[in-house]
Design an enzyme around this catalytic site. Structure first.
Site, short mmCIF file in Angstrom:
data_model
loop_
_atom_site.label_atom_id
_atom_site.label_comp_id
_atom_site.label_asym_id
_atom_site.label_seq_id
_atom_site.Cartn_x
_atom_site.Cartn_y
_atom_site.Cartn_z
N ASP A 130 0.85 -1.14 -0.05
CA ASP A 130 -0.03 0.04 0.09
C ASP A 130 0.88 1.44 -0.09
O ASP A 130 1.87 1.17 -0.57
CB ASP A 130 -1.06 0.12 1.14
CG ASP A 130 -2.17 0.63 1.03
OD1 ASP A 130 -2.52 1.77 0.63
OD2 ASP A 130 -3.12 -0.30 0.93
N HIS A 137 -4.31 5.66 3.54
CA HIS A 137 -4.91 4.26 3.00
C HIS A 137 -4.49 3.13 3.56
O HIS A 137 -5.25 2.17 3.97
CB HIS A 137 -4.80 4.36 1.44
CG HIS A 137 -5.29 3.39 0.68
ND1 HIS A 137 -5.20 2.08 0.38
CD2 HIS A 137 -6.77 3.67 0.08
CE1 HIS A 137 -5.97 1.44 -0.39
NE2 HIS A 137 -7.12 2.38 -0.43
N SER A 184 -11.21 -1.07 -1.87
CA SER A 184 -9.95 -1.12 -0.98
C SER A 184 -10.19 -1.50 0.34
O SER A 184 -9.26 -2.04 1.04
CB SER A 184 -9.23 0.41 -0.93
OG SER A 184 -8.49 0.52 -2.20
#
Length: 475
Positions: A61, A245, A410
């Site tokens: 990521d 994220h 995601s």
């Protein structure tokens, strides 16, 4: 490319009200709670008295906040040090002693820069659209700021906008939009931050970095970018400039359960391996290939891949890395993407063409058991997508020991990665292919998903663990 969709994707006409926000709904049970979670909490009733074997889950990521209160105790610490590695929590393939890559191009932009003239028109179209939308949202923001200044409140409510007398078409449009939004959710500050501010940030990044052929940050990394066989480059600084994220993804998988803060992760005995390879822009195939190899070489049994893109410059390198990981009994879990596309017929990379094995592709589902169970943004495909999992308004960790709700495949992807890890914790003799088989065979099927994925259902932890107990290779 990482794409959060919890903010506006266009001008005010595209601004949408967020879905209901319920912490931990992804862990709840449809029959008991009337929410289409995966029955995680119910599944743990099957595990009482069983011993867990810790499982390493690699999160490829943008980075992870290693100091987060709900994650720091579940992070993997590298015992196999390499040059430049001081025993940190993983590795970064998009940084060096010179610093970290934050923004990068889309793959489309890179291919045009490398001489692909067939894509020039498409790049020009996307750039013009991004610039127009960016300017439109800035105009909307300017008018909104003027309206709120006239109202005389920093955080006006529905009644304030209803009472306001707009001057001209611009103020009329903005006021009407706010009345519609606040009629559903009376929180101006959240709307402004999540849909206007983040929307402007998103389209600015598109216009100035991702679709800008003159922008190329690769010199920061210092590798021979055209040599896909080069493995030894990067940095031990794997937090990165913005680990939002990756921190959110990691929390869904492994946030400490029942500690009274934040959320409960899916799996209770996981170590999260932090591999930074995804910038704000499209990931590069060389970096993804090396990240997968790093995970496989350092003992990961599950790899979470909450990224994807529409073009690929070196699919072969990624495919070979995937095959390498699969031979090492690693289960790959990939997000389907957030464009509401049928990826049976449209390109979405990485993909399983020429690669077969323990690889699960995940679409995003919503909270309710209705005809809109498929999240409106989620990619789909009768053969390219295997299962759906909760991916709408998922509450999880973000940097600074904070928490937020995000939408996206995601978010659905780590739900399945967490489930895979949970199965492998308590049934460590099961092969990755068997774990995939268990997850696909135990979905809760719904007619509304029949044409959207291979299994036609949402994953379920309780049913998966029931089936895992019957496999002949169980511990």
């Amino acid at each position: 490319m990482i794409k959060l969709i919890s903010f506006a994707v266009g001008l005010c006409a595209c601004i949408q009200v967020q879905a209901q926000q319920i912490p931990n709904w992804q862990n709840q049970d449809l029959q008991k709670d009337s929410l289409f979670g995966i029955s995680t909490d119910k599944a743990y009733t099957l595990l009482q008295g069983r011993k867990a074997t810790p499982v390493i889950v690699a999160v490829i990521d943008a980075g992870v906040d290693t100091l987060h209160e709900d994650l720091k105790s579940v992070l993997w610490l590298n015992a196999k040090k390499k040059k430049g590695d001081n025993g940190t929590y993983g590795w970064s393939f998009i940084g060096s002693a010179k610093g970290n890559v934050h923004y990068d191009n889309l793959e489309l932009t890179r291919q045009v820069r490398q001489g692909d003239t067939t894509l020039k028109k498409e790049l020009a179209r996307q750039l013009a659209e991004a610039q127009q939308t960016y300017q439109g949202m800035r105009n909307f923001e300017a008018i909104l700021n003027s309206v709120t200044k006239k109202i005389g409140k920093e955080n006006p409510g529905l009644a304030d906008f209803k009472a306001f007398q707009p001057d001209g078409p611009g103020e009329t449009q903005v006021t009407g939009t706010l009345i519609k939004i606040l009629s559903e959710k009376d929180d101006f500050a959240t709307f402004k931050q999540e849909q206007i501010d983040k929307g402007i940030e998103h389209y600015k990044a598109l216009a100035e970095y991702q679709l800008n052929i003159a922008y190329d940050p690769r010199s920061i990394v210092g590798d021979d970018y055209l040599d896909s066989k080069q493995h030894n480059y990067g940095s031990a600084d794997n937090n990165g400039p913005d680990p939002t994220h990756g921190t959110h993804v990691s929390g869904i998988i492994a946030a400490v359960r029942h500690n009274g803060i934040g959320l409960d992760g899916i799996a209770d005995q996981v170590k999260v391996m932090n591999i930074r390879a995804v910038p704000d822009g499209d990931e590069r195939d060389k970096d993804i290939a090396n990240a997968i190899r790093y995970a496989a070489d350092h003992g990961a049994k599950v790899i979470n891949m909450s990224f994807g893109k529409s073009y690929s410059s070196d699919k072969k390198a990624v495919d070979e890395a995937m095959k390498y990981a699969l031979k090492k009994d690693v289960l790959l879990v990939q997000a389907a993407g957030n464009d509401n596309h049928n990826i049976d017929s449209l390109n979405n990379f990485p993909n399983r063409k020429v690669v077969a094995g323990a690889w699960i592709v995940v679409g995003a589902s919503g909270l309710r058991d209705d005809k809109e169970l498929k999240a409106p943004f989620s990619n789909y495909g009768k053969t390219a997508v295997d299962v759906f999992a909760p991916g709408v308004q998922i509450y999880s960790s973000i940097p600074g020991s904070k928490y937020a709700y995000f939408d996206g495949t995601s978010m659905a992807c780590p739900v399945v990665a967490g489930l895979a890890a949970l199965i492998r914790e308590y049934y460590p003799k099961l092969k990755a292919t068997e774990v995939k088989d268990i997850i696909l065979k135990t979905v809760v099927k719904r007619d509304s998903l029949t044409n959207y994925c291979l299994t036609g259902g949402v994953v379920n932890a309780y049913q998966a663990l029931l089936l895992a107990a019957t496999y002949t290779h169980r511990s």
